[in-house]
Design an enzyme around this catalytic site. Structure first.
Site, PDB file in Angstrom:
ATOM      1  N   ARG A  94       0.823  -1.206   0.000  1.00  0.00           N
ATOM      2  CA  ARG A  94       0.000   0.000   0.000  1.00  0.00           C
ATOM      3  C   ARG A  94       0.853   1.249   0.000  1.00  0.00           C
ATOM      4  O   ARG A  94       0.322   2.345   0.143  1.00  0.00           O
ATOM      5  CB  ARG A  94      -0.847   0.011   1.276  1.00  0.00           C
ATOM      6  CG  ARG A  94      -2.142  -0.752   1.135  1.00  0.00           C
ATOM      7  CD  ARG A  94      -2.905  -0.625   2.441  1.00  0.00           C
ATOM      8  NE  ARG A  94      -4.305  -0.492   2.202  1.00  0.00           N
ATOM      9  CZ  ARG A  94      -5.177  -1.478   2.411  1.00  0.00           C
ATOM     10  NH1 ARG A  94      -4.784  -2.651   2.843  1.00  0.00           N
ATOM     11  NH2 ARG A  94      -6.451  -1.276   2.187  1.00  0.00           N
ATOM     12  N   ARG A 129     -21.717  -3.342   4.717  1.00  0.00           N
ATOM     13  CA  ARG A 129     -20.949  -4.600   4.821  1.00  0.00           C
ATOM     14  C   ARG A 129     -21.160  -5.269   6.186  1.00  0.00           C
ATOM     15  O   ARG A 129     -21.205  -4.618   7.217  1.00  0.00           O
ATOM     16  CB  ARG A 129     -19.454  -4.335   4.650  1.00  0.00           C
ATOM     17  CG  ARG A 129     -18.645  -5.597   5.008  1.00  0.00           C
ATOM     18  CD  ARG A 129     -17.229  -5.559   4.564  1.00  0.00           C
ATOM     19  NE  ARG A 129     -16.566  -4.313   4.855  1.00  0.00           N
ATOM     20  CZ  ARG A 129     -15.420  -3.959   4.302  1.00  0.00           C
ATOM     21  NH1 ARG A 129     -14.826  -4.765   3.442  1.00  0.00           N
ATOM     22  NH2 ARG A 129     -14.870  -2.816   4.622  1.00  0.00           N
ATOM     23  N   ARG A 158     -17.368  -4.275  10.992  1.00  0.00           N
ATOM     24  CA  ARG A 158     -15.973  -3.933  11.310  1.00  0.00           C
ATOM     25  C   ARG A 158     -15.896  -2.585  12.018  1.00  0.00           C
ATOM     26  O   ARG A 158     -16.661  -1.689  11.715  1.00  0.00           O
ATOM     27  CB  ARG A 158     -15.171  -3.867  10.016  1.00  0.00           C
ATOM     28  CG  ARG A 158     -14.201  -4.998   9.889  1.00  0.00           C
ATOM     29  CD  ARG A 158     -13.643  -5.102   8.522  1.00  0.00           C
ATOM     30  NE  ARG A 158     -12.893  -3.924   8.096  1.00  0.00           N
ATOM     31  CZ  ARG A 158     -12.257  -3.867   6.933  1.00  0.00           C
ATOM     32  NH1 ARG A 158     -12.297  -4.887   6.111  1.00  0.00           N
ATOM     33  NH2 ARG A 158     -11.589  -2.789   6.593  1.00  0.00           N
TER      34      ARG A 158
HETATM   35  P1  AP5 Z   1      -8.327  -3.660   4.742  1.00  0.00           P
HETATM   36  O1  AP5 Z   1      -8.960  -4.674   5.585  1.00  0.00           O
HETATM   37  O2  AP5 Z   1      -7.440  -4.092   3.644  1.00  0.00           O
HETATM   38  O3  AP5 Z   1      -9.451  -2.682   4.237  1.00  0.00           O
HETATM   39  P2  AP5 Z   1      -9.682  -1.887   2.880  1.00  0.00           P
HETATM   40  O4  AP5 Z   1      -8.571  -1.754   1.916  1.00  0.00           O
HETATM   41  O5  AP5 Z   1     -10.280  -0.627   3.354  1.00  0.00           O
HETATM   42  O6  AP5 Z   1     -10.594  -2.806   2.087  1.00  0.00           O
HETATM   43  P3  AP5 Z   1     -11.844  -3.523   2.634  1.00  0.00           P
HETATM   44  O7  AP5 Z   1     -11.498  -4.786   3.314  1.00  0.00           O
HETATM   45  O8  AP5 Z   1     -12.627  -2.504   3.406  1.00  0.00           O
HETATM   46  O9  AP5 Z   1     -12.700  -3.773   1.332  1.00  0.00           O
HETATM   47  P4  AP5 Z   1     -12.596  -4.807   0.128  1.00  0.00           P
HETATM   48  O10 AP5 Z   1     -12.027  -4.094  -1.050  1.00  0.00           O
HETATM   49  O11 AP5 Z   1     -11.974  -6.087   0.539  1.00  0.00           O
HETATM   50  O12 AP5 Z   1     -14.147  -4.975  -0.150  1.00  0.00           O
HETATM   51  P5  AP5 Z   1     -15.149  -6.201   0.181  1.00  0.00           P
HETATM   52  O13 AP5 Z   1     -14.922  -7.300  -0.769  1.00  0.00           O
HETATM   53  O14 AP5 Z   1     -15.168  -6.508   1.631  1.00  0.00           O
HETATM   54  O15 AP5 Z   1      -7.481  -2.653   5.661  1.00  0.00           O
HETATM   55  C1  AP5 Z   1      -8.031  -2.113   6.852  1.00  0.00           C
HETATM   56  C2  AP5 Z   1      -7.002  -1.244   7.549  1.00  0.00           C
HETATM   57  O16 AP5 Z   1      -5.857  -2.035   7.922  1.00  0.00           O
HETATM   58  C3  AP5 Z   1      -6.411  -0.099   6.722  1.00  0.00           C
HETATM   59  O17 AP5 Z   1      -7.218   1.055   6.788  1.00  0.00           O
HETATM   60  C4  AP5 Z   1      -5.044   0.096   7.400  1.00  0.00           C
HETATM   61  O18 AP5 Z   1      -5.165   0.833   8.599  1.00  0.00           O
HETATM   62  C5  AP5 Z   1      -4.647  -1.330   7.742  1.00  0.00           C
HETATM   63  N1  AP5 Z   1      -3.859  -1.965   6.677  1.00  0.00           N
HETATM   64  C6  AP5 Z   1      -4.264  -2.959   5.833  1.00  0.00           C
HETATM   65  N2  AP5 Z   1      -3.288  -3.287   4.969  1.00  0.00           N
HETATM   66  C7  AP5 Z   1      -2.239  -2.490   5.272  1.00  0.00           C
HETATM   67  C8  AP5 Z   1      -0.932  -2.336   4.722  1.00  0.00           C
HETATM   68  N3  AP5 Z   1      -0.509  -3.047   3.668  1.00  0.00           N
HETATM   69  N4  AP5 Z   1      -0.115  -1.408   5.271  1.00  0.00           N
HETATM   70  C9  AP5 Z   1      -0.511  -0.657   6.335  1.00  0.00           C
HETATM   71  N5  AP5 Z   1      -1.725  -0.758   6.896  1.00  0.00           N
HETATM   72  C10 AP5 Z   1      -2.589  -1.651   6.373  1.00  0.00           C
HETATM   73  O19 AP5 Z   1     -16.524  -5.514  -0.243  1.00  0.00           O
HETATM   74  C11 AP5 Z   1     -17.062  -4.443   0.496  1.00  0.00           C
HETATM   75  C12 AP5 Z   1     -18.596  -4.574   0.577  1.00  0.00           C
HETATM   76  O20 AP5 Z   1     -19.148  -4.418  -0.727  1.00  0.00           O
HETATM   77  C13 AP5 Z   1     -19.082  -5.947   1.070  1.00  0.00           C
HETATM   78  O21 AP5 Z   1     -20.214  -5.763   1.837  1.00  0.00           O
HETATM   79  C14 AP5 Z   1     -19.421  -6.714  -0.214  1.00  0.00           C
HETATM   80  O22 AP5 Z   1     -20.440  -7.665  -0.022  1.00  0.00           O
HETATM   81  C15 AP5 Z   1     -19.869  -5.595  -1.137  1.00  0.00           C
HETATM   82  N6  AP5 Z   1     -19.508  -5.836  -2.525  1.00  0.00           N
HETATM   83  C16 AP5 Z   1     -18.328  -6.353  -3.003  1.00  0.00           C
HETATM   84  N7  AP5 Z   1     -18.352  -6.393  -4.349  1.00  0.00           N
HETATM   85  C17 AP5 Z   1     -19.549  -5.892  -4.732  1.00  0.00           C
HETATM   86  C18 AP5 Z   1     -20.159  -5.659  -6.000  1.00  0.00           C
HETATM   87  N8  AP5 Z   1     -19.517  -5.953  -7.141  1.00  0.00           N
HETATM   88  N9  AP5 Z   1     -21.401  -5.113  -6.022  1.00  0.00           N
HETATM   89  C19 AP5 Z   1     -22.040  -4.781  -4.862  1.00  0.00           C
HETATM   90  N10 AP5 Z   1     -21.519  -4.977  -3.635  1.00  0.00           N
HETATM   91  C20 AP5 Z   1     -20.288  -5.525  -3.569  1.00  0.00           C
END
Ligand code: AP5
Length: 222
Positions: A94, A129, A158
């Site tokens: 990231r 979510r 979350r």
């Molecule tokens: P992390 O857990 O990685 O969160 P994020 O990047 O914010 O991504 P998400 O997990 O929120 O979303 P996603 O893209 O996986 O979406 P999802 O499939 O769940 O990181 C959290 C925190 O940890 C960061 O803020 C940071 O502090 C830390 N961190 C993590 N990695 C780090 C790193 N490398 N370095 C430093 N710090 C780090 O889908 C979301 C929702 O949408 C679900 O409800 C799903 O059902 C729905 N959905 C999915 N696809 C669709 C679609 N096509 N149509 C409709 N709804 C959909």
């Protein structure tokens, strides 16, 4: 002997669907899903020193410092299951320094998937979510509701999934994404992630056979 297994990185804004697509890719291609966010949440849940420190950053939507994240991801990537079956790295790197840490070890993906989703959709996805603590499966109240009353009664939210916090997470994403993309320029496959999860997966699934073929050709030429 067989060609080296597939190695994929998946990136995109918060809630762009990384975890959802990883579930589908893993099911079809048997890759090991390694999510930096899940690894961090496991540390938080276990109450370790790293977990306590990480939570402060996660609550502010900021990147957790490299000294916690880099070793954690490296160690997971080098485990035998990921080396043997291939990996699907979600939410890492990231930042430029995180990418460089892997480059220094000679770890490079075959493909870098970038999910592109409009900001309004991201906020709606975050707020709706829900997660099943038993299976780890990702749900959405409107787009992917739990299959039974029993699951609906136990799903959780979350701690960083509020509209206010997702705006901070988005800012962090925008500040860092270009630097990461610059490292993987030649490997990027940008996918429109605004469609249904099945349609988004169909696009990813369509891109993978040619990558597998290329790997197999390179292997045969050795
Ligand atoms: P992390 O857990 O990685 O969160 P994020 O990047 O914010 O991504 P998400 O997990 O929120 O979303 P996603 O893209 O996986 O979406 P999802 O499939 O769940 O990181 C959290 C925190 O940890 C960061 O803020 C940071 O502090 C830390 N961190 C993590 N990695 C780090 C790193 N490398 N370095 C430093 N710090 C780090 O889908 C979301 C929702 O949408 C679900 O409800 C799903 O059902 C729905 N959905 C999915 N696809 C669709 C679609 N096509 N149509 C409709 N709804 C959909």
């Amino acid at each position: 002997l067989r060609p080296e297994p597939l190695k994929i990185m998946i990136s995109g804004a918060p809630a762009s669907g990384k975890g959802t697509q990883c579930e589908l890719i893993k099911k079809k291609y048997g890759l090991v899903h390694i999510s930096a966010g899940d690894l961090l949440r496991a540390e938080v849940a276990a109450g370790t020193e790293n977990g306590k420190r990480a939570k402060d950053y996660m609550e502010k939507g900021m990147l957790v410092p490299d000294e916690i994240v880099v070793m954690m991801v490296k160690e997971r990537l080098l485990k035998p299951d990921a080396q043997e079956n291939g990996w699907l790295l979600d939410g890492y790197p990231r930042s430029l320094s995180q990418a460089t840490a892997l480059e220094d070890l000679g770890i490079r993906p075959d493909l870098f998937i970038l999910l592109d989703v409009s900001e309004d959709a991201l906020i709606e996805r975050v707020v709706g979510r829900r997660l099943d603590p038993v299976t780890g499966k990702i749900y959405h109240l409107k787009y992917a509701p739990p299959e039974s009353e029993e699951i609906a009664a136990r799903v959780t939210q979350r701690f960083d999934d509020t509209e206010e916090k997702v705006k901070l997470r988005l800012q962090t994403h925008h500040q860092n994404v270009e630097a990461v993309l610059s490292v993987y320029k030649d490997l990027i496959c940008k996918i429109d992630g605004n469609a249904s999860k099945e349609d988004v997966f169909a696009k990813i699934d369509g891109a993978l056979p040619s990558i597998l073929e290329q790997k197999s050709d390179q292997w045969q030429l050795r």
